[in-house]
Design a protein around this motif. Sequence first.
Motif, PDB file in Angstrom:
ATOM      1  N   UNK A  68       0.858  -1.191   0.000  1.00 15.90           N
ATOM      2  CA  UNK A  68       0.000   0.000   0.000  1.00 15.90           C
ATOM      3  C   UNK A  68       0.885   1.229   0.000  1.00 15.90           C
ATOM      4  N   UNK A  69       0.631   2.136  -0.924  1.00 16.02           N
ATOM      5  CA  UNK A  69       1.394   3.390  -0.939  1.00 16.02           C
ATOM      6  C   UNK A  69       0.433   4.524  -0.641  1.00 16.02           C
ATOM      7  N   UNK A  70       0.754   5.343   0.349  1.00 16.69           N
ATOM      8  CA  UNK A  70      -0.104   6.494   0.648  1.00 16.69           C
ATOM      9  C   UNK A  70       0.595   7.760   0.145  1.00 16.69           C
ATOM     10  N   UNK A  71      -0.144   8.825   0.034  1.00 15.98           N
ATOM     11  CA  UNK A  71       0.419  10.084  -0.449  1.00 15.98           C
ATOM     12  C   UNK A  71       0.881   9.984  -1.893  1.00 15.98           C
ATOM     13  N   UNK A  72       0.350   9.022  -2.615  1.00 18.77           N
ATOM     14  CA  UNK A  72       0.743   8.829  -4.021  1.00 18.77           C
ATOM     15  C   UNK A  72      -0.436   9.277  -4.895  1.00 18.77           C
ATOM     16  N   UNK A  73      -0.395  10.522  -5.316  1.00 22.38           N
ATOM     17  CA  UNK A  73      -1.532  11.081  -6.065  1.00 22.38           C
ATOM     18  C   UNK A  73      -1.469  10.661  -7.526  1.00 22.38           C
ATOM     19  N   UNK A  74      -2.533  10.032  -7.992  1.00 16.65           N
ATOM     20  CA  UNK A  74      -2.583   9.613  -9.395  1.00 16.65           C
ATOM     21  C   UNK A  74      -2.996  10.810 -10.244  1.00 16.65           C
ATOM     22  N   UNK A  75      -2.185  11.104 -11.253  1.00 18.12           N
ATOM     23  CA  UNK A  75      -2.497  12.237 -12.140  1.00 18.12           C
ATOM     24  C   UNK A  75      -3.129  11.771 -13.441  1.00 18.12           C
ATOM     25  N   UNK A  76      -2.819  10.526 -13.810  1.00 13.54           N
ATOM     26  CA  UNK A  76      -3.255  10.071 -15.136  1.00 13.54           C
ATOM     27  C   UNK A  76      -3.365   8.551 -15.140  1.00 13.54           C
ATOM     28  N   UNK A 104     -11.818   6.344  -6.653  1.00 13.76           N
ATOM     29  CA  UNK A 104     -12.092   7.757  -6.383  1.00 13.76           C
ATOM     30  C   UNK A 104     -13.383   8.100  -7.109  1.00 13.76           C
ATOM     31  N   UNK A 105     -13.874   9.304  -6.865  1.00 14.70           N
ATOM     32  CA  UNK A 105     -15.086   9.753  -7.545  1.00 14.70           C
ATOM     33  C   UNK A 105     -15.014   9.394  -9.039  1.00 14.70           C
ATOM     34  N   UNK A 106     -16.034   8.719  -9.530  1.00  9.63           N
ATOM     35  CA  UNK A 106     -15.948   8.118 -10.865  1.00  9.63           C
ATOM     36  C   UNK A 106     -15.912   9.170 -11.976  1.00  9.63           C
ATOM     37  N   UNK A 107     -16.515  10.338 -11.739  1.00 12.29           N
ATOM     38  CA  UNK A 107     -16.409  11.396 -12.763  1.00 12.29           C
ATOM     39  C   UNK A 107     -14.958  11.859 -12.877  1.00 12.29           C
ATOM     40  N   UNK A 108     -14.298  12.046 -11.725  1.00 12.06           N
ATOM     41  CA  UNK A 108     -12.892  12.435 -11.754  1.00 12.06           C
ATOM     42  C   UNK A 108     -12.072  11.357 -12.451  1.00 12.06           C
ATOM     43  N   UNK A 109     -12.348  10.095 -12.083  1.00 11.39           N
ATOM     44  CA  UNK A 109     -11.547   8.992 -12.617  1.00 11.39           C
ATOM     45  C   UNK A 109     -11.645   8.908 -14.138  1.00 11.39           C
ATOM     46  N   UNK A 110     -12.867   8.960 -14.652  1.00 10.34           N
ATOM     47  CA  UNK A 110     -13.046   8.658 -16.076  1.00 10.34           C
ATOM     48  C   UNK A 110     -13.053   9.893 -16.977  1.00 10.34           C
ATOM     49  N   UNK A 111     -13.328  11.065 -16.382  1.00 13.89           N
ATOM     50  CA  UNK A 111     -13.371  12.270 -17.220  1.00 13.89           C
ATOM     51  C   UNK A 111     -12.116  13.126 -17.073  1.00 13.89           C
ATOM     52  N   UNK A 264      -9.240  15.768   1.605  1.00 14.82           N
ATOM     53  CA  UNK A 264      -9.410  14.404   1.084  1.00 14.82           C
ATOM     54  C   UNK A 264      -9.498  14.348  -0.443  1.00 14.82           C
ATOM     55  N   UNK A 265      -9.201  15.462  -1.129  1.00 17.24           N
ATOM     56  CA  UNK A 265      -9.352  15.492  -2.599  1.00 17.24           C
ATOM     57  C   UNK A 265     -10.735  14.934  -2.962  1.00 17.24           C
ATOM     58  N   UNK A 266     -11.743  15.557  -2.428  1.00 15.87           N
ATOM     59  CA  UNK A 266     -13.079  15.000  -2.403  1.00 15.87           C
ATOM     60  C   UNK A 266     -14.046  15.999  -3.053  1.00 15.87           C
TER      61      UNK A 266
END
Length: 331
Positions: A68-76, A104-111, A264-266
């Motif tokens: 598990x990696x925390x603080x690893x923000x996915x950009x793409x 994560x929120x699916x709109x953020x994920x896919x759009x 929470x990037x929410x």
Amino acid sequence: TALPSDLTRAPIASFASHSSAGPHAAGGSFYVFWQAAYHLFGQWHPRGGSQSLTTALIHRLEGWGGEVRTGAVVERIDARGGTARAVVLEGGQRVEASAVVTAVDVQTALLDLLDPPLGGRDGVELKAAHRGNAVQMLVHLATDKLPPYPNARPGDWNGLQSHVDTLDELRRGFLSAEGRRLPYPVSTYCFTPSVYDDSLAPAGKHTVYLACPCAPYDVEGGWESQQEVFADAMIAQVEAHAPGFTASITDRHIRTPTFMARELRWPGAHPMQLDISLDQLAFMRPTRRLSGHTVPGVAGLYTCGASTAPVGGIAGSSGKAAALELLKAQP
Ligand SMILES: Cc1cc2nc3c(=O)[nH]c(=O)nc-3n(C[C@H](O)[C@H](O)[C@H](O)COP(=O)(O)OP(=O)(O)OC[C@H]3O[C@@H](n4cnc5c(N)ncnc54)[C@H](O)[C@@H]3O)c2cc1C
């Protein structure tokens, strides 16, 4: 209408609104059954608080060789060529993968994260999925006693304690929040988890969690200048039913919707990421064509989390459904 008195209607509606669907929403009363189920089947509290559940899941995953990696923000999410191949982290690190599961929120994920973003009919429908402005505002309190309800019986602090006096007050609260205004009177409920978990507070002390289910995320005038007054109003709401409560408070921590969204990037700080209105529930969540946890046109990509089917919350149902889809695709 089956319940003529606000003495029963208000607390029952308050329990239902914990789902984040208010009495103004078509189908909002459906969530009364959710709360009734808690009474029927019971509810579980991880000793030490919610973090204990996450910690236990991490131990299980690591036991199976996972990391598990925390603080690893996915950009793409790299899905060029129609297959999800990798995620790219902030800072540029690329993590290759044979499958990617978004939580994560699916709109953020896919759009936003998906490269190329979901297009065509699926993209348009997902973009149209809606998220209301009425969300939760929290005040965490340390106290030197439980809320002193007159004539309380043992066990009265075990569940959700409603401080909503009328159904109309709650309905108007949700409508105010949708209109970017603070709701007054402030519909409030509280939990007192230290009553059944003595690891949360020193002996004789308590933790009290106050929530307003109809606070505006985007509010006229901003939260910064209004949060203290609003928190005072929530406390006053409890004081009205438990005289002496305010004097028992030794510390407090306010969590406004904007604070939680940032921390929470929410998006929108919506408890369910997207509304759980009847048109966005179960096989229609987040849209009819995306409710199967796979993404049309992108192999190896799976979605889960509160904005996916069947519904938000902490039961883990969407994660299980996504995992089953992923297993089905394994050779
Ligand atoms: C006050 C309140 C009370 C609630 N009470 C209940 C309840 O009693 N019962 C119930 O069932 N539900 C309840 N809920 C709802 C429930 O908590 C949520 O629906 C659930 O936690 C959502 O889980 P999730 O894993 O989908 O999303 P999240 O918990 O939001 O997890 C998403 C994670 O992804 C991270 N993230 C975001 N973007 C990125 C990125 N680009 N890269 C890497 N990481 C990223 C976020 O920081 C976050 O840690 C409540 C919610 C609130 C706010």
